[in-house]
Design an enzyme around this catalytic site. Structure first.
Site, mmCIF file in Angstrom:
data_model
loop_
_atom_site.group_PDB
_atom_site.id
_atom_site.type_symbol
_atom_site.label_atom_id
_atom_site.label_comp_id
_atom_site.label_asym_id
_atom_site.label_seq_id
_atom_site.Cartn_x
_atom_site.Cartn_y
_atom_site.Cartn_z
ATOM 1 N N CYS A 1 -16.907 -40.710 9.567
ATOM 2 C CA CYS A 1 -14.910 -40.244 9.427
ATOM 3 C C CYS A 1 -14.598 -40.119 7.804
ATOM 4 C CB CYS A 1 -14.609 -41.488 10.444
ATOM 5 S SG CYS A 1 -14.497 -42.854 9.418
ATOM 6 N N GLU B 1 -8.160 -46.841 13.641
ATOM 7 C CA GLU B 1 -9.127 -46.570 11.985
ATOM 8 C C GLU B 1 -9.388 -45.444 12.655
ATOM 9 O OE1 GLU B 1 -9.688 -48.045 9.553
ATOM 10 O OE2 GLU B 1 -9.429 -50.016 10.256
#
Ligand SMILES: NC(=O)C1=CN([C@@H]2O[C@H](COP(=O)(O)OP(=O)(O)OC[C@H]3O[C@@H](n4cnc5c(N)ncnc54)[C@H](O)[C@@H]3O)[C@@H](O)[C@H]2O)C=CC1
Ligand SMILES: CC1=C(/C=C/C(C)=C/C=C/C(C)=C/C=C/C=C(C)/C=C/C=C(C)/C=C/C=C(\C)C(=O)O)C(C)(C)CCC1
Length: 513
Positions: free
Chosen positions: A261, A227
């Site tokens: 993010c 991720e």
């Protein structure tokens, strides 16, 4: 909320204790106790109440590490994870049940073989977390691992030391420690963990460290979920609602001070809209921070000096013009929500991943140009956002890929915890959240069972072979195509008649028949 709590000083786990920790988790898996649904349910129930009971410690730790408001900590960590537990508990039995495979997955002629998929836990997994949502991004994958019946070792980020200590305490005091444990530390401890054999590694963090982890994992052919981050674009066309676009994108950069993010790195906007968009941004800023962002009790700070300097350097190096914000204060790692008008893809504001409250505005002449620029900057970002007409939004989705996407808003696709979340290409491998979290730690094991009575029916496979029997078998088991050699779909009476008669459509027949 104001409960006084004391959080112990950060303490790294002794390196020489790490092999034993991994061994205990592997041993627990071999007892098969974690495969029992009852064990999984009990751990998830215990976790739910642990999160409830540890709420004051978690909020205090997030305040200490990131200067986070309780509102954000509850929304994105404590309540998020409690919802995760409840969702998983509600659906676990269904997810874990064997799945019977029927037609069309299994041809009717094989239906007597009881094809099914058994959901097997992968084994013992390592979960490595980042600093930005230090509790959620560690425990949400763990919920998937427990639900799947795995044992796990967790490695929180050392950059959020208070959270790391609280999570360790919570796990050790409330969960089955033979099966789930926490190793605290930085690079040496992670390296020691990487020297152990895992059945899967779930890594959230930067692409640079993700690469290190993946290379090491490859040595033992260990599967990895990544991720990672990305340089995420937002598209704004003449058909956008500018005040809303500005407000929503600013929200994307104020939650956790933009240390998200999936938040936008840059905004590609029709050049005629730029002055109005900047005015809208300034208005949205005023509405959110009537006394200025620094005075707001709601705005988090950058996690540490190193990351403060990294974000500040992007502002120092830009050749663009700051059109909103721009203030920084090193003494408290404060960076004001900032927008910078740029004119080059090589500007620091376009080339670096912001991972902070700053973003750039890049004027374009058309949606064509916007799509070209975005594909040039990062072809496979973690997310993208499009503010335009329905047709324009559709075009953006068609002509640019991303891990996830939100239309008319900032990262809403990642703001509910029940739908798959993950990157694509170099922004991530694999997905989790909701059912995807269960699937992520599960091996889908296909099982068939050949009845003893069926021996004669299936004897065709044995040597000595007989081509005529194969032809007969094919007549029962092979379908005819509904398209001809030119790829044209063949329909109508001739096609159906050919299927019924088992002779194949004229135009679809093979040369060798
Ligand atoms: N896709 C996603 O869900 C998310 C991605 N991110 C990405 O993570 C990054 C920021 O998080 P950070 O905590 O700074 O990431 P990071 O990659 O620096 O650290 C992540 C973890 O790796 C460990 N680590 C650091 N250096 C290592 C090394 N050389 N060898 C082995 N382990 C090492 C750390 O201790 C930490 O637990 C950003 O790039 C962001 O885009 C962050 C949150 C969510
Ligand atoms: C409740 C009623 C209604 C509906 C109300 C609605 C729909 C309210 C919506 C509220 C909003 C906008 C909530 C926003 C939530 C944002 C969240 C949870 C953000 C989470 C962000 C996270 C977890 C970030 C993660 C970061 C990661 C992974 C990263 O760094 O990559 C009606 C329908 C109005 C009816 C009445 C009742």
């Amino acid at each position: 909320m104001a409960t006084k709590v004391s959080i112990p000083e950060f303490e790294a786990t002794a390196i020489d204790a790490i092999p034993q920790i991994a061994n205990t988790a592997r041993g627990a898996f071999r007892t098969h106790k974690t495969k029992k649904l009852q064990w999984r349910q009990m751990q998830l129930r215990k976790l739910y109440w642990a999160l409830d009971d540890y709420q004051p410690q978690i909020l205090a730790a997030l305040k200490q590490d990131l200067h986070r408001s309780d509102f954000e900590s509850l929304l994105t960590e404590v309540e998020w994870l409690k919802k995760d537990c409840l969702f998983m508990l509600e659906h676990l039995e269904k997810y874990a049940k064997d799945e019977k495979l029927r037609s069309p997955d299994v041809p009717f002629t094989y239906s007597f073989m009881n094809f099914r998929i058994r959901k097997e836990p992968l084994g013992t997994v390592l979960i490595i977390g980042p600093y930005n949502f230090p509790v959620q991004l560690l425990l949400a994958p763990m919920i998937g691992a427990i639900a799947a019946g795995c044992t796990a070792v967790l490695k929180p980020s050392e950059l959020t030391p208070a959270c790391a200590m609280v999570v360790k305490d919570l796990v050790e005091k409330r969960l089955d420690n033979t099966a789930i444990s926490v190793v605290n530390g930085g690079i040496p401890e992670t390296n020691a963990l990487m020297n152990e054999k895992w059945d899967k590694i779930f890594f959230t963090g930067s692409a640079a460290v993700g690469t290190i982890i993946t290379k090491k994992a490859a040595e033992t052919l260990t599967p990895v979920v990544l991720e990672l981050g990305g340089k995420n674009p937002a598209f704004i066309t003449k058909n956008a609602n500018l005040p809303l676009a500005a407000k929503r994108l600013l929200w994307g950069k104020t939650l956790n001070s933009g240390q998200v993010c999936m938040s936008q790195n840059y905004v590609l906007i029709d050049k005629d809209l730029v002055p109005t968009f900047i005015e809208c941004l300034k208005q949205a800023y005023k509405d959110m921070f009537p006394n200025g962002a620094k005075a707001s009790p709601d705005l988090a700070r950058i996690v540490n000096q190193r990351h403060f300097q990294r974000v500040k350097k992007m502002l120092d190096d830009t050749k663009g013009k700051i059109v909103m914000g721009g203030a920084v204060d090193e003494s408290e790692n404060y960076i004001e929500p900032t927008a910078v008008l740029v004119d080059s893809v090589h500007d620091s504001m376009m080339e670096e991943e912001s991972f902070g409250p700053i973003f750039s505005i890049y004027p374009v002449n058309s949606l064509d140009e916007a799509l070209n620029v975005a594909n040039l900057v990062h072809r496979t970002p973690l997310s993208l956002f499009s503010f335009g007409s329905k047709a324009e939004n559709q075009r953006v989705l068609n002509e640019m890929t991303s891990g996830g996407a939100t239309l008319n808003d900032a990262y809403f696709h990642g703001s509910i915890n029940t739908v798959p979340f993950g990157g694509v290409g170099d922004s991530g491998w694999g997905a989790y959240h909701g059912k995807a979290s269960f699937d992520c730690f599960t091996h889908f094991r296909t099982i068939s069972e050949t009845p003893l009575w069926a021996e004669k029916l299936i004897a065709v496979r044995y040597i000595p072979y007989d081509l005529s029997k194969l032809k007969l078998l094919n007549r029962f088991t092979s379908k005819k195509p509904n398209f001809d050699r030119n790829g044209k779909v063949v329909k109508g009476f001739g096609y159906w008649a050919s299927l019924v008669c088992g002779l194949g459509g004229k135009s679809a027949k093979g040369d060798d028949e």
